[in-house]
Design a protein around this motif. Structure first.
Motif, short mmCIF file in Angstrom:
data_model
loop_
_atom_site.label_atom_id
_atom_site.label_comp_id
_atom_site.label_asym_id
_atom_site.label_seq_id
_atom_site.Cartn_x
_atom_site.Cartn_y
_atom_site.Cartn_z
N HIS A 73 44.91 47.56 32.61
CA HIS A 73 46.06 48.45 32.56
C HIS A 73 46.74 48.61 33.91
N VAL A 74 46.58 47.67 34.84
CA VAL A 74 47.30 47.72 36.11
C VAL A 74 47.95 46.38 36.36
N LEU A 75 48.97 46.38 37.22
CA LEU A 75 49.59 45.15 37.68
C LEU A 75 49.10 44.92 39.11
N PRO A 76 48.16 44.01 39.33
CA PRO A 76 47.54 43.89 40.66
C PRO A 76 48.47 43.28 41.69
N GLN A 77 48.42 43.84 42.89
CA GLN A 77 49.08 43.24 44.05
C GLN A 77 48.08 42.51 44.93
N THR A 78 46.82 42.98 44.91
CA THR A 78 45.74 42.37 45.68
C THR A 78 44.51 42.28 44.80
N VAL A 79 43.83 41.15 44.86
CA VAL A 79 42.62 40.94 44.06
C VAL A 79 41.50 40.43 44.96
N LEU A 80 40.35 41.07 44.86
CA LEU A 80 39.13 40.58 45.50
C LEU A 80 38.17 40.20 44.39
N TYR A 81 37.83 38.90 44.30
CA TYR A 81 36.84 38.52 43.31
C TYR A 81 35.64 37.86 43.99
N VAL A 82 34.47 38.15 43.45
CA VAL A 82 33.21 37.67 44.00
C VAL A 82 32.37 37.13 42.85
N ALA A 83 31.81 35.95 43.04
CA ALA A 83 30.95 35.35 42.02
C ALA A 83 29.79 34.65 42.70
N ASP A 84 28.69 34.50 41.96
CA ASP A 84 27.54 33.81 42.53
C ASP A 84 27.80 32.31 42.58
N ALA A 85 27.01 31.63 43.39
CA ALA A 85 27.23 30.19 43.62
C ALA A 85 27.11 29.39 42.33
N GLU A 86 26.23 29.81 41.42
CA GLU A 86 26.03 29.05 40.19
C GLU A 86 27.28 29.05 39.32
N THR A 87 28.01 30.17 39.35
CA THR A 87 29.25 30.26 38.57
C THR A 87 30.26 29.23 39.04
N PHE A 88 30.34 29.02 40.36
CA PHE A 88 31.34 28.11 40.91
C PHE A 88 30.89 26.66 40.98
N SER A 89 29.60 26.42 40.87
CA SER A 89 29.13 25.03 40.95
C SER A 89 28.30 24.65 39.74
N GLY A 90 28.46 25.42 38.65
CA GLY A 90 27.72 25.12 37.43
C GLY A 90 28.29 23.92 36.71
#
Length: 384
Positions: A73-90
């Motif tokens: 329910h918001v229109l983001p101007q800034t986003v910080l996202y964090v994920a574990d290494a397995e999510t990005f190299s799975g």
């Protein structure tokens, strides 16, 4: 037909009714509705301006992440996202070859950013473990995910009186001295409204990385500014720069800076002596004593990969549980990393709850946890 005509008249002419109805829509549906006519567009703009509370999307094991992004329910101007290494190299299925192939972290980052507004600032981090509050309520129990896939995205809308911007400093292999004029360019110097800086070092195992981190942190070590963060495995996104911002063999620092006179913040350091429930709760009592307002406040936890259940003699979620006991309505986010940045420090307006002296706080640590509160100011009563 007469009733339908009356309904069409109301929805086409009475702004109060239209705004009330559209106020129930999540942002994506609201933006579509804004294309209907000029009245609906103006109502949608007023609704979005009133939505100034931070939202988040989170995914935890077990099971795949669902489509909560459609309910934001918001229109983001800034986003910080964090994920574990397995999510990005799975692995993902490749239908043409009928076998799984390893995902490229850049591919994952691009896919995520396609879900966000084009002019949105995005900072993405990859870490060994995740601390996340499940979606639905800020009072949900935060989870320390030390193994398995998990992640979150914090969505910061435009907030009156608050400025948030990303920054990136990369080590120049040809120059051992950091050019401090870059601090001013990034809004980290000559900025009287600067209150909080979240810093994340990447590729910390590279030669000269620790020295470079000191060159960034030490000039910012002022009593009126909260510094917090840690060492991550890599960063995947920094949309304020070009796609080649991160060279594979480079090291550096990325982060978010929060400016605004209404911002209040505090940090506490849990050192190696904090090793049981009693001492963990004592640290949270110190943070509670800062009296930071808890409405419209976010909690961050930056912990060493050596802590968690191994440090607490196989008891899981110890520090997140201690945080929730003292802050029942503040969502908590963060990660397990390879080094921590922070100290005991409290900043509320122009008041600093420490005895100022000439000795600089030691900000770089190992085998510790840094707990941080960031209050973004009072919110409007009519917010969704």
């Amino acid at each position: 037909m007469e009733a339908a005509a009356k309904g069409a008249f109301v929805l086409g002419n009475l702004a109060e009714v239209v705004e009330r109805v559209l106020g129930f829509l999540p942002t994506k549906a609201l933006l579509r509705a804004a294309c209907v006519c000029r009245l609906w567009r103006e109502c949608a703009r007023r609704i979005l301006r009133a939505r100034q509370r931070v939202a988040w999307v989170s995914a935890l094991e077990p099971g795949p992440a669902d489509s909560h992004a459609l309910k934001v329910h918001v229109l983001p101007q800034t986003v910080l996202y964090v994920a574990d290494a397995e999510t990005f190299s799975g692995h993902e299925e490749c239908h043409e070859q009928k076998k799984a192939r390893k995902r490229n972290s850049k591919e994952t980052a691009i896919a995520l950013e396609k879900l966000l507004p084009k002019r949105c600032q995005v900072l993405g981090l990859v870490t060994p473990g995740i601390i996340v509050t499940p979606m639905g309520s800020s009072s949900n129990q935060p989870q320390e995910i030390e193994e398995g896939e998990a992640g979150f995205a914090l969505l910061f809308p435009k907030i009156d009186g608050v400025k948030i911007h990303t920054f990136h400093f990369s080590k120049d292999v040809k120059n051992r001295v950091f050019d401090e004029s870059k601090f001013a360019e990034a809004g980290l110097k000559n900025n009287p409204d600067l209150r909080v800086v979240l810093l994340f070092g990447y590729n910390s195992w590279k030669s000269g990385a620790t020295r470079f981190l000191h060159q960034i942190v030490n000039p910012l070590n002022e009593k009126s500014i909260i510094l917090a963060g840690g060492q991550v495995e890599s960063f995947t996104s920094l949309t304020s720069e070009n796609n080649n911002a991160q060279a594979g063999d480079a090291c550096g620092v990325v982060g978010l800076a929060f400016s605004g006179p209404q911002i209040q913040s505090a940090t506490v350091l849990l050192d190696q002596d904090v090793a049981d429930e009693r001492t963990a709760e004592a640290a949270m009592q110190r943070l509670k004593a800062a009296n930071i307002p808890e409405r419209n406040t976010i909690g961050f936890m930056f912990a060493c990969v050596g802590r968690g259940y191994r440090h607490y003699k196989t008891k899981r979620n110890m520090e997140a549980d201690a945080f929730r006991k003292f802050f029942p309505n503040v969502p908590l986010f963060g990660f397990f990393g390879h080094g921590e940045i922070g100290c005991d420090r409290i900043v509320t307006g122009n008041f600093v709850l420490r005895e100022c002296n000439d000795i600089k706080d030691d900000l770089l640590h190992g085998y510790t946890t840094v707990m941080t509160l960031i209050h973004l100011g009072s919110t409007k009563a009519n917010q969704v």
